[in-house]
Design a protein around this motif. Structure first.
Motif, PDB file in Angstrom:
ATOM      1  N   UNK B 569       0.839  -1.195   0.000  1.00  0.00           N
ATOM      2  CA  UNK B 569       0.000   0.000   0.000  1.00  0.00           C
ATOM      3  C   UNK B 569       0.879   1.252   0.000  1.00  0.00           C
ATOM      4  N   UNK B 571       0.668   5.707  -0.129  1.00  0.00           N
ATOM      5  CA  UNK B 571      -0.280   6.820   0.035  1.00  0.00           C
ATOM      6  C   UNK B 571      -0.737   7.391  -1.309  1.00  0.00           C
ATOM      7  N   UNK B 579       5.954  17.942   1.698  1.00  0.00           N
ATOM      8  CA  UNK B 579       6.912  18.694   2.517  1.00  0.00           C
ATOM      9  C   UNK B 579       7.335  20.004   1.849  1.00  0.00           C
ATOM     10  N   UNK B 595      11.382  13.150   1.405  1.00  0.00           N
ATOM     11  CA  UNK B 595      10.900  11.791   1.673  1.00  0.00           C
ATOM     12  C   UNK B 595      10.870  11.035   0.352  1.00  0.00           C
ATOM     13  N   UNK B 599      10.805   3.069   1.209  1.00  0.00           N
ATOM     14  CA  UNK B 599      12.100   2.896   1.864  1.00  0.00           C
ATOM     15  C   UNK B 599      12.545   1.459   1.752  1.00  0.00           C
TER      16      UNK B 599
ATOM     17  N   UNK C  66       7.901  14.649   8.760  1.00  0.00           N
ATOM     18  CA  UNK C  66       8.732  13.671   8.054  1.00  0.00           C
ATOM     19  C   UNK C  66       9.185  12.557   8.993  1.00  0.00           C
ATOM     20  N   UNK C  69       6.722   9.845   9.413  1.00  0.00           N
ATOM     21  CA  UNK C  69       6.674   8.934   8.262  1.00  0.00           C
ATOM     22  C   UNK C  69       7.743   7.856   8.407  1.00  0.00           C
ATOM     23  N   UNK C  70       8.952   8.268   8.804  1.00  0.00           N
ATOM     24  CA  UNK C  70      10.036   7.285   8.961  1.00  0.00           C
ATOM     25  C   UNK C  70       9.692   6.264  10.041  1.00  0.00           C
ATOM     26  N   UNK C  73       6.966   3.896   8.906  1.00  0.00           N
ATOM     27  CA  UNK C  73       7.475   2.922   7.943  1.00  0.00           C
ATOM     28  C   UNK C  73       8.318   1.845   8.630  1.00  0.00           C
ATOM     29  N   UNK C 139      -3.589   5.263   8.519  1.00  0.00           N
ATOM     30  CA  UNK C 139      -4.006   4.328   7.455  1.00  0.00           C
ATOM     31  C   UNK C 139      -3.914   4.961   6.065  1.00  0.00           C
ATOM     32  N   UNK C 141      -1.224   6.371   5.106  1.00  0.00           N
ATOM     33  CA  UNK C 141       0.205   6.328   4.752  1.00  0.00           C
ATOM     34  C   UNK C 141       0.736   4.893   4.636  1.00  0.00           C
ATOM     35  N   UNK C 142       0.317   4.028   5.555  1.00  0.00           N
ATOM     36  CA  UNK C 142       0.673   2.604   5.424  1.00  0.00           C
ATOM     37  C   UNK C 142      -0.575   1.760   5.681  1.00  0.00           C
ATOM     38  N   UNK C 143      -0.475   0.493   5.349  1.00  0.00           N
ATOM     39  CA  UNK C 143      -1.596  -0.423   5.581  1.00  0.00           C
ATOM     40  C   UNK C 143      -1.698  -0.710   7.079  1.00  0.00           C
TER      41      UNK C 143
END
Lengths: 231, 599, 181
Positions: B569, B571, B579, B595, B599, C66, C69-70, C73, C139, C141-143
């Motif tokens: 998945x 975004x 950003x 970003x 990753x 940011x 997000x890291x 993830x 949700x 941004x990631x599952x």
């Protein structure tokens, strides 16, 4: 003389000429999830939460009339999954931050989402920008929570005879407007029926927010389905 | 303030007088107010509210529903590029950007000097001669880079539209194949005379015998509709002709109204006689505004020949007249109950049904709503009899169907065939080569792939309102579906939850795939949304909004697969772009200020 | 019978207030029973800075910058099951109330034009994570596998979801436990 009947999830429900499925269900104390329907008003038919399967065909139970011996299904997984998705759509369409909402615990949208076990809004949020209208000395309008049920439009027009509210825009840009540049310039009053029909937290009386403690609010005590009328 | 009101009272008084201060005429009044002033000023709303005794919020609610009405200044020149997929295929986006660049304006915004507004609009019904645009609601077709350059000069020099070269506004009929309808040698009054000779009961019987079915797509029996309406009790009965031809890729009604209007009006008059109506309406889509004056003169001609008005053809009890109502950019008004709402001067929201218009239509009175082509066909039946008509076409689908052919073919235009013609035959006749797919009946219809070209145009195989868009092998069927999904999101009336929110979610999902953020999870989501829209929407718009996606997933899955570029998945938005504002404000551009997508 | 290995659980707070973590602690003495079954990896409770391979990740707070997000993830990459806990993780919550303002407006007001601020400037230290233009629920941004709504969810709700999961059941919260406030 016996009334005709239909079955709703296996239960026999009597009905009279002109009644809709949901009216007959409410009269028999059976809950069908709904938001834009209010027993005191003409059905609007827009939220689609009350969709049932009538003889296998999906239809909004607030506008469909039963036929004798009709088989109606409501509390089944297929429909509840769809209802949950509709609720999720409503949650992402507006800005519904329950922790800071005065209607939390007494909100039909929230209580229905609890009833249907909605654990998240699932979809991506639209985060619309909808300014408040705090112009009126007694009432506040928080459009962020509007689900476009138009009960306030109906109440103000048909009961209060004031036409304070109307729907404007189209599609995802649909929104509620008032009959002036702001609420204070309309004839709106706390005595209006329209002040008391909002199923969510748009039309709020000032200075009485959060007076009922958590744990004692309407839907803290009983789930919306147990209040058979579901209001 | 006083002077503001008097400014608007000046022109509004004339408009209101023309419409007899009737509240049902609200949409017509607003259209004319905007045509005069350029937009609908808030003081104009106040004045209309006073004069029509309507709440201002209701007037604002109506005005804000229709795409072509503006509540804020929108420039002296309002340029809307038709954005059907066929316009896209002909390069409309490049042309729009060229115009924007030359005139220093951003699409969707008003130029800083207030001179012009440029944006896109749903299909304007000119697919056989696109790319097309509307300027102040008047159509200009066959756009080329050269013509755009010329238009830029005219706008920059503020030349009034009336002084623009006449050839810009020429619209071809492009009739490529005629059959019983387009080839008929129609003479005004002959069908009415036949009706009067045969009597209403027997004429209705002939319509039933003909097995004519509605040409708007749904295919309800015309005879049965007229009979139901005739039998319904009410204060008054009404005839409504649905000329809100909004389905992308359809343009047959444009030609019928340009060249066969007399026949259409005569069909309406037949219906009026049979159901007992004294008044009728033709609801003309705003995109065909240029047809208004010609249509009014056809009506006048019919009155002069005593084919319309009082005592038609000398019968004291036969009185009927027709008014033309304009739409203002709302596809959903093609749905009959939404059309009636719009006729009554309201927002075009489809009603809860039942009751149906045949018993509770215009002003809640018995009303027949039929398509332009249906009314024209009834004239043929009145003249030649039901059996003759029933003998043409197929068992389920009698008579002929006019197809609006566009897209990748040598000869786009109108093709009339007896029902039962194969897709392959049409493709061969229009000079289509290397065809990958045909979208039949517009975005709400079906997408037919090459293996199915032997299928037939008929109610029991491929029913259609008339659109026939051809896509050759060079076209990306995902982009076709995405264009259609955007169309539905733009045209959703917003009444019911699934369509209002679901069509926007669906178009966001398709954009997500198109922008390279797609993964297998998204396809699952898209399929779930499709089912929800189909099963819970209020009207046909929501039910069919997912058809283009369902069909293209079923038949052109690889076009989706190549867009599912991520294993996990991802975004829908681009994280690094999210950003950019913060980067700009802090002046940072180090590694930590960015970003990566994964990753 | 061999003793089953303990499940490894990581927790973190992104744009949140640690209220949900307080609620986790509110499980009280049941924590002891829980610790028979699980052990904590990265968490404010352990002060482990990075998440290793885990069975369950629990995330409080939305994604506002940011760094969020890291971290998110890292959790998604390492946790078999990822749970969003609390209103902010689920719909952005309070931090998302800034979403109708632009980041430039916010930074200007906070660091430069706010009343009483003299000589302010917008910090540009690379140590400080940059703000995203909007705060997003995780949700988006990631599952995410499961959600525990509430602001914060009650200890009982958290207990119920965790014990359901440990028992191999799809977690379900009935009336009284499901709550958005």
């Amino acid at each position: 003389m016996n009334n005709p009947t239909f079955t709703l999830d296996g239960k026999t429900i009597p009905f009279t000429e002109g009644q809709t499925i949901i009216q007959a269900a409410i009269a028999a104390s059976v809950y069908i999830p709904h938001l834009c329907f209010n027993p005191e008003f003409k059905a609007h038919g827009s939220c689609k939460l009350c969709t049932v399967k009538a003889n296998g065909r999906k239809t909004a139970s607030c506008t469909a009339q039963p036929q004798p011996d009709m088989i109606v299904e409501s509390n089944i997984q297929e429909l509840n999954d769809e209802r949950r998705a509709l609720l999720q759509m409503l949650f992402v369409e507006g800005n519904h931050f329950c922790p800071s909402c005065e209607m939390s615990g007494q909100c039909q949208l929230q209580a229905t989402a609890y009833e249907l076990n909605m654990m998240s809004p699932h979809f991506d949020h639209f985060f619309p920008d909808r300014p408040l209208d705090a112009s009126h000395p007694e009432y506040l309008l928080d459009f962020n929570r509007c689900i476009l049920c138009s009960l306030c439009v109906q109440a103000s027009r048909d009961v209060d005879g004031k036409n304070v509210f109307a729907l404007a825009g189209r599609g995802i840009n649909s929104h509620l407007i008032v009959n002036a540049s702001q609420l204070a310039e309309t004839g709106f009053s706390g005595d209006d029926k329209a002040a008391h029909v909002c199923p969510v937290g748009v039309i709020l009386k000032k200075r009485v927010g959060f007076v009922v403690p958590v744990g004692q609010r309407k839907y803290d005590l009983l789930p919306i389905s147990a209040l058979a009328k579901g209001d | 303030m006083v002077s503001q009101v008097s400014t608007h009272a000046g022109y509004l008084d004339d408009i209101l007088a023309r419409h007899h201060h009737r509240t049902n005429q609200l949409l017509q009044v607003l259209i004319e107010a905007q045509a005069h002033y350029g937009y609908i000023h808030t003081s104009a709303i106040d004045y209309l509210s006073l004069q029509l005794q309507l709440p201002r919020a209701q007037i604002e609610g109506v005005a804000s529903f229709y795409s072509f009405l503006y509540l804020q200044p929108h420039g002296d020149y309002r340029v809307l590029f038709s954005d059907n997929i066929t316009d896209r295929m002909l390069g409309n986006m490049d042309l729009m950007l060229s115009l924007c660049k030359q005139l220093w304006v951003e699409p969707g915004k008003i130029s800083e000097d207030g001179l012009l507004f440029v944006s896109t609009t749903s299909c304007t019904g000119m697919c056989d001669q696109g790319p097309a645009l509307l300027i102040n609601n008047i159509a200009i077709n066959q756009l080329t880079g050269e013509r755009i350059n010329e238009i830029c000069v005219l706008i920059r020099e503020r030349v009034p539209l009336l002084e623009w070269p006449a050839e810009y506004f020429e619209i071809a009929d492009n009739i490529r194949r005629s059959d019983i309808l387009l080839g008929s040698n129609f003479q005004s009054g002959r069908s009415l005379t036949a009706l009067l000779q045969r009597g209403t009961a027997e004429t209705l019987q002939q319509i039933k015998v003909s097995r004519l079915r509605g040409r708007g797509g749904a295919g309800f029996s015309t005879g049965m509709k007229w009979e139901l309406c005739q039998a319904a009790t009410g204060r008054e009965h009404f005839v409504v002709c649905n000329a809100d031809e909004g389905e992308p890729g359809t343009f047959k009604d444009r030609v019928l109204l340009n060249r066969y209007a007399d026949m259409v009006f005569e069909g309406m008059t037949l219906c009026a006689r049979i159901i007992g109506a004294k008044r009728g309406f033709l609801y003309l889509r705003g995109e065909y505004r240029y047809l208004l004056e010609p249509l009014l003169s056809v009506l006048q001609g019919r009155r002069e020949k005593n084919l319309l008005g009082t005592s038609i053809l000398g019968n004291n009890d036969f009185n009927f007249d027709i008014e033309i109502h304009l739409g203002a950019g709302a596809y959903v008004c093609g749905e009959e109950s939404a059309l009636i709402e719009s006729l009554e001067g309201h927002r075009g929201t489809p009603r809860n049904r039942p009751p149906f218009p045949v018993t509770h239509g215009y002003l809640n009175q018995p009303t027949v709503v039929n398509n332009v082509e249906t009314f024209a066909a009834t004239c043929l039946i009145a003249q030649n009899g039901g059996a003759w008509y029933a003998g043409i076409g197929t068992d389920t689908s009698s008579g002929s169907k006019i197809l609006s052919v566009s897209g990748d073919c040598e000869r786009p235009g109108l093709y009339e065939y007896p029902f039962g013609v194969t897709v392959a035959q049409v493709l061969s006749d229009c000079g289509a080569k290397d065809t990958q797919a045909v979208q039949i009946s517009g975005p709400s219809g079906v997408c037919i792939a090459a293996g199915e070209f032997q299928r037939r145009i008929a109610f029991d195989d491929i029913p259609t309102a008339g659109a026939f868009m051809v896509f050759d092998q060079s076209r990306d069927m995902f982009e076709v579906a995405r264009n259609f999904v955007h169309f539905f999101a733009h045209e959703s009336c917003g009444f019911c939850t699934p369509c209002r929110v679901g069509t926007s979610l669906l178009s966001n999902m398709m954009d997500k795939l198109s922008q390279g953020h797609g993964s297998a999870c998204d396809l699952v989501e898209i399929e779930k949304l499709n089912l929800l829209l189909q099963s819970t929407s209020h009207c046909g718009l929501g039910h069919s909004a997912c058809n283009p996606v369902l069909d293209t997933i079923a038949k052109f899955k690889p076009a989706y697969d190549i867009r599912l570029t991520h294993k996990e998945f991802t975004p829908a938005f681009d994280l690094d772009s999210a950003l950019s504002q913060a980067r700009q404000m802090t002046g940072r551009d180090d590694a930590g200020a960015h970003l990566r997508e994964c990753e | 019978m061999p003793v089953p290995a303990k499940l490894r659980v990581a927790t973190t707070s992104l744009a949140g207030c640690f209220g949900c973590h307080m609620s986790i602690l509110d499980i009280d003495e049941r924590l002891l029973a829980l610790l028979e079954l699980i052990e904590f990896d990265r968490s404010p409770l352990t002060d482990i800075k990075h998440c290793g391979p885990c069975d369950i990740g629990i995330i409080e707070g939305g994604v506002c910058n940011a760094e969020n997000v890291h971290v998110l993830r890292e959790f998604r990459a390492n946790c078999k099951t990822l749970i969003a806990i609390g209103a902010c993780a689920i719909n952005g919550g309070l931090p998302a109330q800034r979403n109708h303002l632009s980041v430039s407006t916010i930074l200007n007001e906070v660091y430069q034009t706010q009343h009483g601020l003299v000589g302010g400037f917008i910090p540009n230290d690379p140590e400080l994570p940059l703000l995203l233009d909007k705060v997003h629920p995780i949700h988006e941004v990631v599952k995410i596998d499961y959600f525990i709504p509430g602001c914060p969810p009650s200890a009982d709700a958290i207990w119920k979801v965790l014990t359901d999961l440990l028992a191999g059941k799809t977690p379900e919260l009935g009336h009284g436990l499901i709550s958005y406030d």
